[in-house]
Design a protein around this motif. Structure first.
Motif, PDB file in Angstrom:
ATOM      1  N   THR A  36      23.826  32.970  41.813  1.00 54.22           N
ATOM      2  CA  THR A  36      23.645  32.721  40.385  1.00 54.22           C
ATOM      3  C   THR A  36      24.994  32.726  39.662  1.00 54.22           C
ATOM      4  O   THR A  36      25.216  31.962  38.729  1.00 54.22           O
ATOM      5  CB  THR A  36      22.716  33.778  39.771  1.00 54.22           C
ATOM      6  OG1 THR A  36      23.029  35.052  40.300  1.00 54.22           O
ATOM      7  CG2 THR A  36      21.266  33.471  40.088  1.00 54.22           C
ATOM      8  N   LEU A  46      19.707  35.111  31.925  1.00 51.47           N
ATOM      9  CA  LEU A  46      19.345  35.674  33.229  1.00 51.47           C
ATOM     10  C   LEU A  46      18.680  37.031  33.040  1.00 51.47           C
ATOM     11  O   LEU A  46      17.674  37.345  33.669  1.00 51.47           O
ATOM     12  CB  LEU A  46      20.593  35.826  34.117  1.00 51.47           C
ATOM     13  CG  LEU A  46      21.269  34.546  34.601  1.00 51.47           C
ATOM     14  CD1 LEU A  46      22.266  34.866  35.705  1.00 51.47           C
ATOM     15  CD2 LEU A  46      20.257  33.525  35.114  1.00 51.47           C
ATOM     16  N   ILE A  78      20.747  31.880  45.758  1.00 45.29           N
ATOM     17  CA  ILE A  78      19.577  31.139  45.280  1.00 45.29           C
ATOM     18  C   ILE A  78      18.447  31.151  46.304  1.00 45.29           C
ATOM     19  O   ILE A  78      17.278  31.253  45.959  1.00 45.29           O
ATOM     20  CB  ILE A  78      19.970  29.685  44.915  1.00 45.29           C
ATOM     21  CG1 ILE A  78      20.860  29.700  43.673  1.00 45.29           C
ATOM     22  CG2 ILE A  78      18.744  28.820  44.654  1.00 45.29           C
ATOM     23  CD1 ILE A  78      21.452  28.366  43.306  1.00 45.29           C
ATOM     24  N   ARG A 123      13.689  30.500  40.560  1.00 47.02           N
ATOM     25  CA  ARG A 123      14.574  29.320  40.631  1.00 47.02           C
ATOM     26  C   ARG A 123      14.350  28.420  39.423  1.00 47.02           C
ATOM     27  O   ARG A 123      15.286  27.906  38.835  1.00 47.02           O
ATOM     28  CB  ARG A 123      14.275  28.507  41.894  1.00 47.02           C
ATOM     29  CG  ARG A 123      14.781  29.161  43.143  1.00 47.02           C
ATOM     30  CD  ARG A 123      14.485  28.256  44.307  1.00 47.02           C
ATOM     31  NE  ARG A 123      14.536  29.064  45.526  1.00 47.02           N
ATOM     32  CZ  ARG A 123      14.688  28.546  46.734  1.00 47.02           C
ATOM     33  NH1 ARG A 123      14.781  27.250  46.884  1.00 47.02           N
ATOM     34  NH2 ARG A 123      14.732  29.323  47.778  1.00 47.02           N
ATOM     35  N   LEU A 149      15.858  29.953  36.529  1.00 50.78           N
ATOM     36  CA  LEU A 149      17.320  29.805  36.626  1.00 50.78           C
ATOM     37  C   LEU A 149      17.731  28.410  36.149  1.00 50.78           C
ATOM     38  O   LEU A 149      18.697  28.250  35.398  1.00 50.78           O
ATOM     39  CB  LEU A 149      17.788  30.037  38.069  1.00 50.78           C
ATOM     40  CG  LEU A 149      19.252  29.672  38.367  1.00 50.78           C
ATOM     41  CD1 LEU A 149      20.215  30.574  37.593  1.00 50.78           C
ATOM     42  CD2 LEU A 149      19.562  29.765  39.868  1.00 50.78           C
TER      43      LEU A 149
END
Lengths: 126, 287
Positions: free
Chosen positions: B94, B117, B128, B136, B139
Motif C-alpha cells: 500500500t 486508508l 496487496i 483491494r 484501496l
C-alpha cells in the motif's frame, strides 16, 4: 428531525420525506426558525439520492413549510395554520363523502348518521 | 445545474457485430449517475471512451466543459478512476501505491491517502496480495480519491463484494458528493445499490441508450401489473409498455402507476425495481 423511509410503502420516497416534515411541523416538534439538514447531508444520512431530497424540499418550500436562505441553510417557515386547516378540511370532506356513499348503499338515513356522529363526538368531548 | 460531461456523436464499432452508439448525452454535475445494462451491453466501452482510453473517432466529448482531445491531461487531473481490474501488481505494498501515485498526479495528497486508508481500515504497509477483495476495492477507491478529483468514474465498483463492504462503499460515495461540484458515474449490475442513491439512471442495451432518466421519474412512474391469463384481454393495449407471458400469469410494465391503480382496481399493481424494469424492457414484448 425524524425521518423513517419505508421501502414497502407505495408512497414515493420524496413524498414520505415531505410528509415526515409536515407532520413534525404540525405537531410542533419542529417550530418556526428551526434549521433542517441541508439536502446533501440528509441524502448522506438516510442514503437517498440528492435529487429525491431536493424534490421533497422544493415542494415543501413551494407550499410554504420551509424556507431556504442562501448561504445559511434551510429553516422551518412560520406556521401557516390557514393552509393546514384547508388541507385538513379537504381530508375531512373525503371521509364524509365516503360516509354518504356507504350509508346510501345500505339506506341509512342522514339523521341516523347525525345521531351516530353526536354519540361518538359526545363521548370524546372533554 | 451545469453539465459535467457532454458527449455527442459517439460511435464505436468493433470487428464483431457490436456497435456502441450513436450516443449523445449530457450528464449534470452534482449527481450520482448509474450506468446499467447487461454484460456486454457497452457500459465499459462507454466509460473507456469517456476516459479517452480507446479512440473515439469523430465523437465530441467534453468534460468540465473542455474537449477531452485537447485538454486530456488537465482533465484527468480532476478525475478519479476505478476500473474493473486492479491496475497495481500484487507484489506492491500500500505504501508503494502512494510512492507511485505521488509521481503520477500533481495534486496527490499523501496525508489524505493515509487518512483514507485509516478510515477504510486498510493496513498502511501491506502487500496487496494479502488484502481481501473488499480491501483491494477500497484501496482502489482511496487511490482514486487522493488527488482530490471532482469526478469519480467507476466501472463495477461493488461487484463481487459482500453487502457490508458495499454499504461502506456507498457511504464513501455519499460523502464524496457532499460537495456540490462533485459527481460520480458508476456502472453496475447490482442495481439494488443504485435503487436509492443514484440521482439518474442511464440504461444501455446493445450499445444504445434505452433511457436516461431521473430515479424518481423511473421508480415512481413505472409499475408492474400482474394478472392471470383471462384478465389480460381486459387491459387496454395503449396501457401496455411491455408484457411478459409466464405459465400462470402475465407481468405487464405500465407507466403512470398512480393513474393505472385507479383505472385497474381489481388488478395488482406493484412498484418496480430497477432489475425488473431492466428485464421487462429487454425480455418483454411490445404490443
Amino acid at each position: 428531525m425524524k425521518i423513517i423511509i419505508s421501502n414497502s410503502s407505495s408512497t414515493p420516497i420524496y413524498e414520505q420525506i415531505k410528509n415526515a416534515v409536515i407532520t413534525q411541523i404540525m405537531s410542533d416538534e419542529l417550530s418556526e426558525g428551526d434549521s433542517i439538514p441541508s439536502i446533501r447531508s440528509l441524502a448522506q444520512d438516510i442514503k437517498i439520492s440528492v435529487m429525491t431530497i431536493k424534490k421533497a424540499y422544493d415542494e415543501l418550500e413551494k407550499e410554504g413549510y420551509i424556507k431556504s436562505v442562501q448561504g445559511k441553510g434551510t429553516f422551518v417557515a412560520p406556521k401557516n395554520t390557514g393552509l393546514a386547516r384547508e388541507q385538513a378540511n379537504k381530508e375531512i370532506e373525503q371521509y364524509i363523502s365516503k360516509i354518504i356513499e356507504i350509508s346510501s348503499k345500505f339506506n341509512i338515513s342522514k339523521n341516523e348518521i347525525i345521531d351516530l356522529f353526536d354519540y361518538l363526538y359526545g363521548s370524546d368531548e372533554k | 445545474m451545469k453539465n459535467i460531461i457532454e458527449v455527442s456523436n459517439l460511435i464505436k464499432k468493433y470487428d464483431s457485430n457490436f456497435q456502441l452508439g450513436k450516443i449523445d448525452i449530457e450528464i449534470p454535475s452534482g449527481c450520482i449517475i448509474g450506468l446499467i445494462g447487461e454484460n456486454g451491453a457497452g457500459k465499459t466501452t462507454f466509460i473507456k471512451s469517456l476516459l479517452n482510453i480507446i479512440s473515439i473517432g469523430n465523437a465530441k466529448i467534453k468534460i468540465f466543459g473542455k474537449d477531452i482531445n485537447k485538454y486530456e491531461s488537465e482533465i484527468k487531473e480532476e478525475i478519479g478512476v476505478v476500473l474493473d481490474n486492479m491496475f497495481f501488481p500484487e507484489i506492491l505494498t500500500t505504501a508503494d501505491v502512494n510512492t507511485i501515485m505521488k509521481e503520477a498526479y500533481k495534486k496527490w495528497d499523501e496525508d489524505l491517502f493515509y487518512k483514507y486508508l485509516e478510515d477504510f481500515s486498510i493496513p498502511k504497509n501491506q502487500k496487496i496480495k494479502i488484502l481481501s477483495k473488499g480491501m483491494r476495492k477500497k484501496l482502489e477507491i482511496a487511490t482514486a480519491l487522493s488527488h482530490k478529483p471532482k469526478l469519480l468514474i467507476l466501472d463495477e465498483p461493488t461487484s463481487g463484494l459482500d453487502p457490508v463492504v458495499r454499504n461502506e462503499i456507498l457511504d464513501i460515495f455519499m460523502n464524496f458528493i457532499q460537495d456540490e461540484e462533485h459527481s460520480i458515474i458508476l456502472s453496475t449490475h447490482i442495481t439494488s445499490d443504485l435503487e436509492h442513491i443514484a440521482d439518474k439512471i442511464i440504461f444501455i442495451d446493445n450499445g444504445k441508450i434505452v433511457f436516461d432518466k431521473y430515479r424518481d421519474e423511473l421508480l415512481d412512474n413505472y409499475g408492474i401489473l400482474k394478472c392471470d391469463l383471462d384478465k389480460f384481454e381486459n387491459i387496454q393495449k395503449e396501457d401496455i409498455v411491455r408484457y411478459k407471458k409466464n405459465k400462470y400469469n402475465y407481468e405487464i410494465l405500465v407507466e403512470n402507476k398512480t393513474k393505472m391503480i385507479k383505472k385497474y382496481k381489481d388488478y395488482i399493481i406493484d412498484k418496480i425495481t430497477i432489475d425488473e424494469l431492466m428485464v421487462l424492457i429487454i425480455k418483454g414484448e411490445e404490443i
